[in-house]
Design a protein around this motif. Sequence first.
Motif, PDB file in Angstrom:
ATOM      1  N   MET A  33      -0.305  17.665   7.045  1.00 34.47           N
ATOM      2  CA  MET A  33      -1.161  16.880   6.149  1.00 34.47           C
ATOM      3  C   MET A  33      -0.321  16.201   5.063  1.00 34.47           C
ATOM      4  O   MET A  33      -0.565  15.045   4.706  1.00 34.47           O
ATOM      5  N   THR A  34       0.671  16.899   4.550  1.00 33.97           N
ATOM      6  CA  THR A  34       1.556  16.317   3.542  1.00 33.97           C
ATOM      7  C   THR A  34       2.333  15.149   4.144  1.00 33.97           C
ATOM      8  O   THR A  34       2.497  14.097   3.505  1.00 33.97           O
ATOM      9  N   GLU A  35       2.772  15.318   5.375  1.00 31.56           N
ATOM     10  CA  GLU A  35       3.492  14.240   6.063  1.00 31.56           C
ATOM     11  C   GLU A  35       2.582  13.034   6.294  1.00 31.56           C
ATOM     12  O   GLU A  35       2.976  11.888   6.086  1.00 31.56           O
ATOM     13  N   VAL A  36       1.356  13.277   6.705  1.00 28.10           N
ATOM     14  CA  VAL A  36       0.388  12.194   6.905  1.00 28.10           C
ATOM     15  C   VAL A  36       0.108  11.493   5.582  1.00 28.10           C
ATOM     16  O   VAL A  36       0.050  10.259   5.509  1.00 28.10           O
ATOM     17  N   GLU A  37      -0.030  12.258   4.521  1.00 26.70           N
ATOM     18  CA  GLU A  37      -0.272  11.676   3.199  1.00 26.70           C
ATOM     19  C   GLU A  37       0.912  10.796   2.773  1.00 26.70           C
ATOM     20  O   GLU A  37       0.730   9.694   2.255  1.00 26.70           O
ATOM     21  N   GLY A  38       2.128  11.271   3.021  1.00 26.04           N
ATOM     22  CA  GLY A  38       3.319  10.468   2.716  1.00 26.04           C
ATOM     23  C   GLY A  38       3.354   9.181   3.533  1.00 26.04           C
ATOM     24  O   GLY A  38       3.693   8.109   3.009  1.00 26.04           O
ATOM     25  N   SER A  39       2.981   9.277   4.804  1.00 22.67           N
ATOM     26  CA  SER A  39       2.955   8.089   5.663  1.00 22.67           C
ATOM     27  C   SER A  39       1.916   7.083   5.179  1.00 22.67           C
ATOM     28  O   SER A  39       2.162   5.874   5.152  1.00 22.67           O
ATOM     29  N   ILE A  40       0.772   7.589   4.768  1.00 24.23           N
ATOM     30  CA  ILE A  40      -0.278   6.704   4.259  1.00 24.23           C
ATOM     31  C   ILE A  40       0.171   6.040   2.964  1.00 24.23           C
ATOM     32  O   ILE A  40      -0.046   4.843   2.756  1.00 24.23           O
ATOM     33  N   THR A  41       0.836   6.791   2.089  1.00 20.64           N
ATOM     34  CA  THR A  41       1.345   6.227   0.834  1.00 20.64           C
ATOM     35  C   THR A  41       2.379   5.149   1.125  1.00 20.64           C
ATOM     36  O   THR A  41       2.362   4.062   0.520  1.00 20.64           O
TER      37      THR A  41
END
Length: 115
Positions: A33-41
Amino acid sequence: MPADGPLVTQQQQMEQVQLIPDQSYLESRAAAMTEVEGSITELSQLFNRLATIISDQQEAVERIVDNVDLTAENMQIGQAQLLRALRTRFSDRNLVVKVFSIFILFIVLFIVFVA
């Protein structure tokens, strides 16, 4: 019947233990989820940069359109001035022919009446 009671309770506890996810699984999901959040950012930042570039290019395109319009106007003005110069040249040529004709006439008259 009392023997079934502890068996049912033990079976329910086993089902509850199976329903509680493993801690490592939860940590891996949190990392994902943290990785997905970073990708979205990062994707959001890319879109913001793209919007800025598009805005800058829109201003450049508008300047180009304005310059093209101004150039078209200048070409029309230049064409009108060239036509005016051409007419003036022809009228000057006619004036030179008229003056030369009058000059020749005076020479002829001078030779005829004075000589």
